[in-house]
Design an enzyme around this catalytic site. Sequence first.
Site, PDB file in Angstrom:
ATOM      1  N   ASP A 659       0.984  -1.306   0.007  1.00 45.23           N
ATOM      2  CA  ASP A 659      -0.064  -0.018   0.003  1.00 45.23           C
ATOM      3  C   ASP A 659       0.824   1.273   0.054  1.00 45.23           C
ATOM      4  O   ASP A 659       0.705   2.217  -0.801  1.00 45.23           O
ATOM      5  CB  ASP A 659      -1.035   0.018   1.223  1.00 45.23           C
ATOM      6  CG  ASP A 659      -1.772   1.071   1.292  1.00 45.23           C
ATOM      7  OD1 ASP A 659      -2.659   1.399   0.309  1.00 45.23           O
ATOM      8  OD2 ASP A 659      -1.497   2.037   2.453  1.00 45.23           O
ATOM      9  N   LYS A 663       1.402   4.174  -2.961  1.00 39.55           N
ATOM     10  CA  LYS A 663       1.413   5.709  -2.818  1.00 39.55           C
ATOM     11  C   LYS A 663       2.574   6.221  -3.278  1.00 39.55           C
ATOM     12  O   LYS A 663       2.588   7.350  -3.979  1.00 39.55           O
ATOM     13  CB  LYS A 663       0.853   5.780  -1.059  1.00 39.55           C
ATOM     14  CG  LYS A 663      -0.301   5.529  -0.757  1.00 39.55           C
ATOM     15  CD  LYS A 663      -0.279   5.662   0.665  1.00 39.55           C
ATOM     16  CE  LYS A 663      -1.733   5.051   0.887  1.00 39.55           C
ATOM     17  NZ  LYS A 663      -2.049   5.371   2.611  1.00 39.55           N
TER      18      LYS A 663
END
Length: 801
Positions: A659, A663
């Site tokens: 994750d 980003k």
Amino acid sequence: MSKVLKFGGKSLASLHQNNDLLNIIESYLRTSSLIVVVSAIGNTTDLLLELLNKAKNNQAYSEELKTLKELNFYPKIDTTSHFQLIENILQGVSLIQDYSTKVQDLLLAQGELISSKVVTELLTQKELNAVFVDSTQLIKTDAYFSAANVNETLTELNTKEVFSKLSDKKLIVLGGFIGSTIDGEITTLGRNGSNLTAALIAKFTEVEEFLNFTHVDGIYTANPEWVSSAKRIEQLNYSEANELATFGASILHAKTIVPLIEKKIPLRILNTLNPESTGTLISSEPTPNGVKSLTVLQNVALINFHGKGLLGKVGVDARIFTALAKNNISVSVISQGSSERGLGFVVNANDAVATKQILEQEFAPDFYTKDVENISINNDITVVSIIGQDLKSFHKPYSALVKNGIVPILFNNSISGKNISLIIEKSQFKKALHVIHGQIFGVNKTVNLAIVGKGTVGSVLIDQIIASRTPIAERKNIDLNIFAIANSKSVYFNNNGFDEHWTTEFNTPNPNSLSSIIDYAKEHHLENLILVDNTAAESLPKRYTEFIDNGFDIVSSNKIANTLSFEFYQNLRETLKKNQKHYLYETNVGAGLPLIDNIQLLHLSGESITKIKGVFSGTLSFIFNKFSIEEKPFSEVLRDAVSKGFTEPDPRDDLSGTDVARKLLILARELDLQNELEEIDIQNLIPEDFQSLTVSEFLDQLEGLNDYYNRIKQELEPNEVLRYVGELSGDLQQNKGVLETKLIKVDKNSPLGQLSGSDSIFEIYTESYGDRPIIIQGAGAGANVTARGVFGDILRLAEKK
């Protein structure tokens, strides 16, 4: 004092159920003498045409004839002769399997003759002493059957002669729409011709007022059946009304206004079923400047004439329109090209084929020399006209149309510069009306939302939107309408918008594909579309281009679309550019923090960003903030994060570092870097033994992680804490940067070390700021924060529409 009262077919259709029409006549009769002009009852004219065509095609028509008789039957009123004539005509047409426009007029005229006799008799039964006058003996026309032109000189003489003999009568009834030639052959004046009849009678008898009773409360800024926000127009002048009639206002005949102008007879449009309404007044009085109404011309065709070889030749336009005029074909909208000999104009759809044939014959020599290349017909069009629109301010509605995927085929500005007509695809005209009406008349702009994903973030977002709709409508003049809500299994629709009880609608299974969202928006002509993606799946982002091509902007908390292959990333941007659509995803990095927006501004302004470093995950921030300073086992800290809703359903999605990597990749691509996800050096915080477990097995065995993390914690110095960071570095002016995510030790007094709770922090290093980074810090996790960030993107998009 006298008045003309005209009643349309829909007003007459209610005679079987109530006496509204008769009561209106009686009330006006108390103060004025009246001339009542009536159309055929209900849909009688359509039924007669249907009967005629069935007879021509040798099809059974007994049921339609029965319906016609029931519609026009009233006890104690003898219409036998009219129905006998109707049946005789139909039998004759059946025998020869053809009919002329002359026969058609004779048949259609029976509708007006029946209705005028019925109304006369019903008024007489109320002891109102009504007198019937046969309109065919008053209105004299040429022999152009089905759309006859009135001979006003003869009609005026007839009218004055007949009415002088009835000067003592206060109530006269006659049918509209019909007339006759000098030889006594019955003609009709074309659709809506009853209004013309009434206007001519008003002129020749010099009444004080013409009252036109319809099924609506007057003339509106748009057809209220298509645009619910349409407003009634209080007053128009003759010129404005004539423009409305010419360009498609269905309750006015294009020739109605002209007879009233000379005598300055005011016309008022009223509603039979709502006699208390003041309707719309049309008179010689001036009105304020500005757009008055949107009108629509349907059943039309666009004729495209191309002839490069005729460029510069004199008289081409004259040849075109003279040839059409000789054949009584009317042209309504004309648009001419300048770079080549191109001409587009609109005719009635029924005249399209004849128009093409006439022009092909007229320009046969030019086809031979190849000066004329093509004459084509486009039947798939509608003309939307903006009456009162100044070209100077047309850019706003035009821009709104383009943003909604509606590009006019042609547009025409009138000589006055105050009326604009747009030729658009037939399937788009209702959507176009909504878009233009919202722009021009200052009503609230409706933004239609399809929300996919009703999990934690999605549900909170829906509740936030519903709770905020009223103040947003009042402050911003924007109506947020959630027309679709979907999860992985079902799609639910509500054209009026879901309310606070939206969850109850998911109790009944309603399986549907996501394609149904696009289909529903098209079917209901929804404008200003936004797809909101609150899922974490890969399937929907891969279909973003499909939604964009069908008029949707995108708002997403889903990071997948921005972290798929760079080729997909580029194709998505190209699709957005081609369709002039937007894709906002501020919550992809930093939840509700304004990170992406600021990085975009820095990059676009030419500022060289040299490095980005920070704690990207609010979830991992919460976990390692607590774990670093509290004497609690890692399993307990992780369970606390799960219970607070900070983690994904499978906490390993956070602990794997993927994750954070996504980003980091999103920020890299905002700087035009071409990195791929697999090129990122990612530290996975899940021991290998735990990576293959099911979610439930993993959650049951969290204590097994404690030894692994205790060893990491024991390596900390007293002034150090753990932080999981993402870092973008290298030469960021090249095609690719260096991206890595890792768990590091930092001084607890540093900006990274001072984080608390679930805050995220981002350090943006630039060439101008040197070693002093721009710091953006704040809440980086939580459904409310993320949903509020998505909501912010929705509002930003809504204001751009």
